[in-house]
Structure formats: C-alpha cells, structure tokens
Design an enzyme around this catalytic site. Structure first.
Site, mmCIF file in Angstrom:
data_model
loop_
_atom_site.group_PDB
_atom_site.id
_atom_site.type_symbol
_atom_site.label_atom_id
_atom_site.label_comp_id
_atom_site.label_asym_id
_atom_site.label_seq_id
_atom_site.Cartn_x
_atom_site.Cartn_y
_atom_site.Cartn_z
ATOM 1 N N GLY A 54 -2.440 -15.881 16.372
ATOM 2 C CA GLY A 54 -3.209 -14.845 15.702
ATOM 3 C C GLY A 54 -2.943 -13.444 16.244
ATOM 4 O O GLY A 54 -2.696 -13.262 17.445
ATOM 5 N N HIS A 195 1.751 -16.540 10.704
ATOM 6 C CA HIS A 195 0.952 -16.995 11.836
ATOM 7 C C HIS A 195 -0.306 -17.699 11.356
ATOM 8 O O HIS A 195 -0.726 -17.580 10.199
ATOM 9 C CB HIS A 195 0.567 -15.798 12.721
ATOM 10 N N CYS A 196 -0.917 -18.452 12.291
ATOM 11 C CA CYS A 196 -2.260 -19.007 12.086
ATOM 12 C C CYS A 196 -3.101 -18.545 13.269
ATOM 13 O O CYS A 196 -3.012 -17.387 13.659
ATOM 14 C CB CYS A 196 -2.218 -20.520 11.916
ATOM 15 N N THR A 197 -3.918 -19.392 13.839
ATOM 16 C CA THR A 197 -4.722 -18.978 14.985
ATOM 17 C C THR A 197 -3.984 -19.197 16.304
ATOM 18 O O THR A 197 -3.830 -18.274 17.100
ATOM 19 C CB THR A 197 -6.066 -19.728 15.003
ATOM 20 N N THR A 203 1.511 -22.949 11.603
ATOM 21 C CA THR A 203 2.719 -22.173 11.881
ATOM 22 C C THR A 203 3.866 -23.091 12.290
ATOM 23 O O THR A 203 5.020 -22.863 11.903
ATOM 24 C CB THR A 203 2.429 -21.141 12.981
#
Length: 307
Positions: A54, A195-197, A203
C-alpha cells in the site's frame, strides 16, 4: 500465427536476478519486475511494471522517487473498507477518490494535472474469505480457544489457499486482474504500478499472471512471489510478536501464515487454472477474456531484446 502466452516451464533456465527494490521507506515491498528473462530469450524492461504494498504510508522522499520513475497509472486493488481504514494512496499528483458507502465498482480518476498519474481503484475483495475481517474478529473476541479452532492445525494456511483459488474461480476477480493486464498493454500506458495492502496476495497473483503470460518460467515466478518474505520478514516478526505483547492473542504465531507468502498458496492458484482450463492460453482467452492483441501489446510495451 496468433500470439499465445508461453506455457509455464518447470525448469529454471536462468538465474533469478534479485528483485529490484524501489527504495520506498513507506512501502518496503515496492519493487520493479524488470530484469526477468522469458522463454523466447527476451527480458522484461526495467521501470515499466512495478508492484508494491500500500502507498498510504509514503513519505515525502518516497513521492520524489516515484515521480522520478514517471509512473503514469496507479492501480489500487484494495477493498473499499481497506482504503477507508488505512487511508488513500499518498503519491503526489494522485487524485483522492471519494468512495461510495458500499459496492465495489471500478473507479478511474485522472491526476490533479495532465502530468500526474491516473488512479484506478479496482477492488478485489472476497467477502467469504475476508482475511482482514478474520484478524479484526480474532482480536475483538480475544478468545484463545476460538482463535485456535479457526487458525490452528493448518486453518490459517487453508484459508489463504482458499483465497488464492478464489482469485481464479471468481468471475469478478478475474475481470479485475484482466483489466490491469489490458492497461499494461495499452500504448504509452507504462510505467504502471499496481498494489494491494501488503503487496503479497492480490499483487502477487497479478505479478504471476503477467510474468507467466510473457513467458517467464514458473520457478522464477515463484521466486519473485516469495521475495515478499525477504522484503517484509522483519516487519512480520515484529507484527506477530506485537499481538502477544499487547495481549491481543495468546498464540500470535497462529497469524504467521496470513502475513507471509508461501509457495503452496501461489501453486494453488495455478492448480485451479489447470483444473478449469486446458492450459494457460485457454485461461488467457476464456478465463480472463483476453485476446492476442493484449498479449502483443504487453510484449511490445514491456519486453526488450537482450543486449
């Protein structure tokens, strides 16, 4: 002759170059997919396909580094709730999305000026396999018996494997990943950062799809996926320990399978592809709904001949 994704190889043909860190203090898992070689003897260009955790913790210096890379598109795969809880991406020039109260439809926002990157919010959220919700519930209940029943004896790993299989079996999830691939194939779209977290699961599968389609062998794809553990291993150790020191869990080690990348997770996604489709090319066409033009665009945008 039509374009086809090169079928995954089982033998590692070339050494895996070290994953290139973007050097972001606020996103330690941010890295460049450049440098990986393909089965047809080409190499993925540096600075065109970037993966990250993130961007909500970026520091001022991080913004300057991303600006120097010339990122044109940022793809946020987090759910609405994740964005609300953690905050929006902080990359300079990126518009801040006004998110709806519910739902999860894709959202595209141009940058604050013509030279700023476009934000693509493409939430990939498995309601029945919501890992963040499991963590919140485990902490809120503070019940060691219930935590062990849900996460112990391989329960956490089974949950993660189920999530990776869902990446492949869920139609909406496939559509979201396909949208990123289409974006990467658009003329002049790269550099693209997705992206993710944690930059690990959504991702990780996104990167695996891209590398596989370009003809990077399976062992190299897995090595790139597992690089997450190198990047965030110390942070995971601290995070797991904190659940114990803060009195949030009696057995904080039960959470480790959720916070780490494991070969079996990514292999489960590929196994699901093999169960549902004849081969990766079939999955590309009928699972992801992508055609030869998208693959040709990816190869044109992202690959170059070895010097």
């Amino acid at each position: 002759m039509t374009e086809q994704p090169v079928q995954p190889q089982t033998v590692l043909a070339v050494p895996v170059p070290p994953a290139r860190s973007l050097g972001l203090a606020g996103a330690v898992n941010a890295r460049d997919l450049g440098g990986y070689r393909t089965a047809d003897g080409r190499v993925l260009r540096h600075g065109v396909a970037l993966r990250s955790d993130g961007l909500h913790r970026l520091q001022e210096a991080d913004g300057a580094l991303l600006g120097a890379l010339g990122v044109r598109h940022v793809v946020d795969l987090r759910s609405l709730e994740e964005v609300r809880d953690a905050g929006p991406d902080l990359m300079p020039g990126l518009a801040v999305a006004v998110l709806p109260l519910d739902g999860g439809d894709p959202l595209v926002l141009p940058g604050v000026d013509p030279d700023s990157p476009t934000l693509h919010h493409l939430p990939v959220h498995a309601r029945e396999l919501d890992i963040a919700a499991v963590l919140r519930r485990t902490v809120a209940e503070c019940d060691p018996v219930a935590a062990r029943a849900e996460l112990g004896d391989g329960g956490a790993a089974r949950m993660m494997i189920g999530l990776y299989r869902w990446f492949v079996t869920d139609r909406v999830a496939r559509e979201r990943f396909a949208t990123v691939l289409r974006l990467l194939a658009e003329p002049a779209a790269p550099p693209v950062l997705f992206h993710c977290t944690a930059g690990k699961d959504r991702t990780g599968w996104m990167a695996a799809l891209l590398l596989t389609a370009l003809g990077v062998d399976r062992e190299t794809v897995l090595a790139d996926y597992l690089e997450t553990n190198v990047r965030v291993g110390a942070l995971v150790d601290t995070l797991v320990a904190s659940y114990g020191t803060r009195g949030l869990m009696a057995e904080p080690e039960l959470l480790r399978p959720i916070f780490t990348a494991d070969r079996s997770y990514l292999e489960a996604a590929f196994e699901e592809v093999e169960v549902g489709w004849a081969d990766f090319h079939d999955f590309w066409r009928t699972g992801l709904g992508l055609d030869d033009a998208v693959l040709a665009g990816l190869r044109k945008n992202l690959l170059e001949d070895l010097a």
